[in-house]
Design a protein around this motif. Sequence first.
Motif, mmCIF file in Angstrom:
data_model
loop_
_atom_site.group_PDB
_atom_site.id
_atom_site.type_symbol
_atom_site.label_atom_id
_atom_site.label_comp_id
_atom_site.label_asym_id
_atom_site.label_seq_id
_atom_site.Cartn_x
_atom_site.Cartn_y
_atom_site.Cartn_z
ATOM 1 N N GLY A 222 0.784 -1.168 0.036
ATOM 2 C CA GLY A 222 -0.138 -0.078 -0.005
ATOM 3 C C GLY A 222 0.870 1.016 -0.259
ATOM 4 N N GLN A 223 0.270 2.365 -0.701
ATOM 5 C CA GLN A 223 1.016 3.566 -0.535
ATOM 6 C C GLN A 223 0.194 4.509 0.384
ATOM 7 N N ALA A 224 1.110 5.171 1.449
ATOM 8 C CA ALA A 224 0.759 5.852 2.258
ATOM 9 C C ALA A 224 1.269 7.128 2.559
ATOM 10 N N GLN A 225 0.338 8.339 2.647
ATOM 11 C CA GLN A 225 0.762 9.680 2.741
ATOM 12 C C GLN A 225 0.360 10.127 4.446
ATOM 13 N N GLN A 226 1.465 10.429 5.272
ATOM 14 C CA GLN A 226 1.294 11.127 6.296
ATOM 15 C C GLN A 226 1.097 12.461 6.599
ATOM 16 N N LEU A 227 0.042 13.039 6.967
ATOM 17 C CA LEU A 227 -0.011 14.484 7.369
ATOM 18 C C LEU A 227 -0.431 14.642 8.892
ATOM 19 N N ASN A 228 -0.026 15.800 9.409
ATOM 20 C CA ASN A 228 -0.136 16.137 10.758
ATOM 21 C C ASN A 228 -1.189 17.177 10.998
ATOM 22 N N TYR A 229 -1.753 17.065 12.374
ATOM 23 C CA TYR A 229 -2.397 18.110 13.004
ATOM 24 C C TYR A 229 -2.223 17.851 14.384
ATOM 25 N N LYS A 230 -3.105 18.946 15.079
ATOM 26 C CA LYS A 230 -2.726 19.090 16.656
ATOM 27 C C LYS A 230 -3.945 18.944 17.318
ATOM 28 N N GLY B 176 -7.285 19.773 19.238
ATOM 29 C CA GLY B 176 -8.037 21.028 19.456
ATOM 30 C C GLY B 176 -8.071 21.859 17.873
ATOM 31 N N ASP B 177 -7.689 21.108 16.814
ATOM 32 C CA ASP B 177 -7.831 21.684 15.772
ATOM 33 C C ASP B 177 -8.965 21.445 15.272
ATOM 34 N N SER B 178 -9.507 22.667 14.154
ATOM 35 C CA SER B 178 -10.885 22.513 13.866
ATOM 36 C C SER B 178 -10.880 22.514 12.279
ATOM 37 N N GLU B 179 -9.861 22.957 11.611
ATOM 38 C CA GLU B 179 -9.750 23.320 10.340
ATOM 39 C C GLU B 179 -8.815 22.297 9.538
ATOM 40 N N PHE B 180 -9.422 21.439 8.746
ATOM 41 C CA PHE B 180 -8.472 20.477 8.251
ATOM 42 C C PHE B 180 -8.484 20.545 6.410
ATOM 43 N N SER B 181 -8.719 21.627 5.937
ATOM 44 C CA SER B 181 -8.966 21.745 4.396
ATOM 45 C C SER B 181 -7.514 21.561 3.698
ATOM 46 N N ALA B 182 -6.521 22.235 4.629
ATOM 47 C CA ALA B 182 -5.082 21.897 3.834
ATOM 48 C C ALA B 182 -4.819 20.495 3.681
ATOM 49 N N GLN B 183 -4.971 19.893 4.768
ATOM 50 C CA GLN B 183 -4.701 18.135 4.749
ATOM 51 C C GLN B 183 -5.590 17.478 3.816
ATOM 52 N N LEU B 184 -6.773 17.933 3.554
ATOM 53 C CA LEU B 184 -7.682 17.087 3.013
ATOM 54 C C LEU B 184 -7.543 17.367 1.480
ATOM 55 N N SER B 185 -7.265 18.575 1.211
ATOM 56 C CA SER B 185 -6.728 18.976 -0.016
ATOM 57 C C SER B 185 -5.624 18.143 -0.801
ATOM 58 N N GLN B 186 -4.592 17.863 0.283
ATOM 59 C CA GLN B 186 -3.579 17.231 -0.125
ATOM 60 C C GLN B 186 -3.794 15.544 -0.455
ATOM 61 N N ALA B 187 -4.699 15.003 0.190
ATOM 62 C CA ALA B 187 -5.036 13.648 0.500
ATOM 63 C C ALA B 187 -5.878 13.627 -0.905
ATOM 64 N N LEU B 188 -6.867 14.481 -1.143
ATOM 65 C CA LEU B 188 -7.556 14.501 -2.405
ATOM 66 C C LEU B 188 -6.480 14.323 -3.751
ATOM 67 N N ALA B 189 -5.496 15.188 -3.799
ATOM 68 C CA ALA B 189 -4.485 15.454 -4.802
ATOM 69 C C ALA B 189 -3.818 14.146 -4.801
ATOM 70 N N PHE B 190 -3.625 13.578 -3.602
ATOM 71 C CA PHE B 190 -2.623 12.135 -3.624
ATOM 72 C C PHE B 190 -3.552 11.032 -4.164
ATOM 73 N N GLY B 191 -4.989 11.181 -4.419
ATOM 74 C CA GLY B 191 -5.877 10.017 -4.795
ATOM 75 C C GLY B 191 -5.867 9.037 -3.373
ATOM 76 N N ALA B 192 -6.264 9.640 -2.381
ATOM 77 C CA ALA B 192 -6.387 8.730 -1.400
ATOM 78 C C ALA B 192 -7.671 8.068 -1.297
ATOM 79 N N GLU B 193 -7.643 6.501 -1.274
ATOM 80 C CA GLU B 193 -8.914 5.859 -1.258
ATOM 81 C C GLU B 193 -9.522 5.725 0.147
#
Length: 372
Positions: A185-193, A195-212
């Motif tokens: 499998g191919q894995a892309q790892q992204l971070n957050y902290k 209490g974070d409430s906004e994840f659009s940056a990470q999710l945009s990267q996930a969509l660009a990666f083609g995550a299933e």
Amino acid sequence: MSSLKKAVLVLLLVSSLSVFAVVKIGALLPLTGGVSAFGDLVKKGIELAHEERGTVLGEKIEVVYMDTRSEKTEAANGIARLIDKEGVIAVIGEVISGNSIAAGEIAEKKKVPMVSPSSTNPLVTQGKKFVSRVCFIDPLQGTALAEFAVKTLKIKKATVLTDVEQDYSVGLSNYFIERFKKYGGQAQQLNYKSGDSEFSAQLSQALAFGAEAIVVTGYYNEIALVAQQARALGFKGHILAGDGADAPELIKIGGQAVEGLYFTAHYHPDAPITQVSKKFVEAFVKKYGVKPSTLSALGYDAYMLVVVAIDRAKQKKPELIATAIRSIKNFQGATGVITIDGNGNATKDVVIETVKNQQFAFAAKISASELK
């Protein structure tokens, strides 16, 4: 004073002492703060267990609750207060791994046994003699989640979102990725902290990666928000999580966005494993009017296991109780058959749950023997 009167006086004194004699067990839980839902669920299980088994060694058991406010510092301070001021001889807690690691250092130093219901990071018990747990550990659940993702869901590309402030999340991500890659499998790892409430940056990267699949290894608040935002951005794939998702608040916060989400769990009331499981579910429903969550079942098991260990130790000496805890084999618990190994870890199977019709539903069980 006659010898008879003296004997009667001694008997009365002993009787009066026995009336007031108690065995104090601490419960170190996050009752307020970011993961207070976890603490409340565990407390319900402990309370039910205490009602069923309220004495040991012929003395009444008193459970002393201490709120960690979901913080590491308070976890360390709280267990110190339980031991030094309250005089507890064993502690149930904490719930999340980072807090248990902090509290465990104090338990170890003061040589008082601590049994975590649900802290899964290996570091919780590593190198310790007095810290044990009734839950499986992250290497097992991370591996189980990867097995399920690859073999059942046929996922080949996954984005893993890691809460870098939580030892639990960091460890779980690593174990998932290790097994996922083992199967190609191919894995892309992204971070957050936390209490974070906004994840659009990470999710945009996930969509660009083609995550299933998007795998969120933190706790229910952020998992629910990630699910909401992922669906809003048009993500159609699977959303997976560890046992940090296992709280009713996941559905309260996430709503329809978490429908179909899969997560690892220690137990499900619709798939009872032992006779104790069945009795526990019946008693819990009678007391609280709802089916028990995994965390309530783990709280119940942690309490019962500690009491069994005190029985085996035959006295209120913390060091003997700690030794007795690690001698427990094939313990019939609500969450299944538990064996505590020499490192204080529980050997048990992994359950996979899903959100179906806005309820937690049993999806699969993965045997620990299959994950080696």
